[in-house]
Design a protein around this motif. Sequence first.
Motif, PDB file in Angstrom:
ATOM      1  N   ASP A  74       0.803  -1.033   0.003  1.00 61.18           N
ATOM      2  CA  ASP A  74       0.151   0.128   0.161  1.00 61.18           C
ATOM      3  C   ASP A  74       0.954   1.271   0.113  1.00 61.18           C
ATOM      4  O   ASP A  74       1.887   1.244   0.473  1.00 61.18           O
ATOM      5  CB  ASP A  74      -0.925  -0.020   1.162  1.00 61.18           C
ATOM      6  N   LEU A 187      -6.721  -3.171  11.120  1.00 62.53           N
ATOM      7  CA  LEU A 187      -6.256  -4.124  10.088  1.00 62.53           C
ATOM      8  C   LEU A 187      -7.701  -4.729   9.583  1.00 62.53           C
ATOM      9  O   LEU A 187      -7.929  -4.682   8.370  1.00 62.53           O
ATOM     10  CB  LEU A 187      -5.454  -5.354  10.481  1.00 62.53           C
ATOM     11  N   LYS A 190      -9.410  -2.468   7.327  1.00 61.33           N
ATOM     12  CA  LYS A 190      -8.220  -2.379   6.062  1.00 61.33           C
ATOM     13  C   LYS A 190      -7.748  -0.879   6.168  1.00 61.33           C
ATOM     14  O   LYS A 190      -7.328   0.009   4.915  1.00 61.33           O
ATOM     15  CB  LYS A 190      -9.029  -2.588   4.808  1.00 61.33           C
ATOM     16  N   TYR A 192      -4.691   0.580   6.729  1.00 62.40           N
ATOM     17  CA  TYR A 192      -3.488   0.030   6.897  1.00 62.40           C
ATOM     18  C   TYR A 192      -2.454   1.431   7.338  1.00 62.40           C
ATOM     19  O   TYR A 192      -1.467   1.205   8.101  1.00 62.40           O
ATOM     20  CB  TYR A 192      -2.697  -0.431   5.612  1.00 62.40           C
ATOM     21  N   THR A 195      -2.272   1.514  11.164  1.00 64.27           N
ATOM     22  CA  THR A 195      -1.722   0.328  11.645  1.00 64.27           C
ATOM     23  C   THR A 195      -0.082   0.606  11.408  1.00 64.27           C
ATOM     24  O   THR A 195       0.573   0.437  12.532  1.00 64.27           O
ATOM     25  CB  THR A 195      -2.002  -0.772  11.086  1.00 64.27           C
ATOM     26  N   LYS A 196       0.365   1.061  10.345  1.00 61.49           N
ATOM     27  CA  LYS A 196       1.617   1.285   9.944  1.00 61.49           C
ATOM     28  C   LYS A 196       2.181   2.567   9.975  1.00 61.49           C
ATOM     29  O   LYS A 196       3.439   2.684  10.419  1.00 61.49           O
ATOM     30  CB  LYS A 196       1.849   0.687   8.396  1.00 61.49           C
ATOM     31  N   VAL A 244       3.429  -6.366   8.970  1.00 59.76           N
ATOM     32  CA  VAL A 244       2.621  -5.609   9.967  1.00 59.76           C
ATOM     33  C   VAL A 244       2.067  -6.569  11.065  1.00 59.76           C
ATOM     34  O   VAL A 244       1.403  -7.646  10.837  1.00 59.76           O
ATOM     35  CB  VAL A 244       1.492  -5.058   9.220  1.00 59.76           C
TER      36      VAL A 244
END
Length: 324
Positions: A74, A187, A190, A192, A195-196, A244
């Motif tokens: 992504d 997550l 979705k 991301y 989260t990241k 992740v």
Amino acid sequence: MTRSRTGFTLVELLVVIAIIGMLVGLLLPAVQQAREAARRMQCSNNLKNIALAFLNYESLQQAFPPVRLGIDADIPPGMTGTVTCDKRYAGSGFLLVCPYLEQMALYTALNEGKIMPFQSDSTTSGWKTDAVVEALKTRPPIFKCPSSTAVDVVHSDTGLGDSPNVGIPCGTCSYAMCCGTNGVATLKQKDYTATKHKNTGIFLYRVKTAAQEIHDGLSNTFFAGEVTASDTPGSLCCWAYTNVIRSCMRTVENPLNTPIEGGLYHSGSPSNTTYNGAFSSEHPGGGHFCYADGHVEFLSDGISYEAYYAMGTRAGNEVIREVP
């Protein structure tokens, strides 16, 4: 004439054996406790040295390393264009601090973290040399808790790992960096980026966090903690790369020592694998964590979730502390 008796009778021998057995039974728990105390001390020392490596990195780079050098598939906010190979390097924050752990040769052999991206044609060309693959199998002793039961190397024939590391043996790890509080829930949505790239802890994908950005206080914020079963799909943890919520990237979304398939969990690759990104320890009663000021604490399983959650964030304005 009288004849002197020598030796033991059967009854006397049985009594002696029984006494010896009781003594061994009394001593064995004490021996086991002493061994566990020594293992705890070594584990604490490992995390202490890891914390000092992060602090030494920060003193020279003016920021702590990212949890992962590049991105996944992504595209995060602020990055446009094609996600080229050089933007997807998977080298972990642990790999990036190898020079501060007397592992300069390993850091150089692994191309300063520029490992494990897919090219646009889904190949591993450009980084997968024999030398790099061999170096990935090497696990510095500091990344293993002495109580760990995980194998030293995750081999391709175990079926562990997810792209781009399938089929590439890698050294396992007993520790993981804390990326904050956003994990399985984001997550599943979705999200991301949350989260990241925009998580609440110190360690993020690609982004370096400066010490002055830790508003909750260095002594109140986690650097890293323990993980268990690092050679299993549900808690896969290899020291050299990051994926992740697994490998050496975890969150405080689930309480300490949540079972691998317990709490909030996510399903992913390899197929039918569930993981929750929780910290966990082989030591009974709790787990070790190192903090951004360099100190290490053993936190009890009984720690309140509010305090545990607060210590996973860098700037949440929660400074809840408890006696470990």
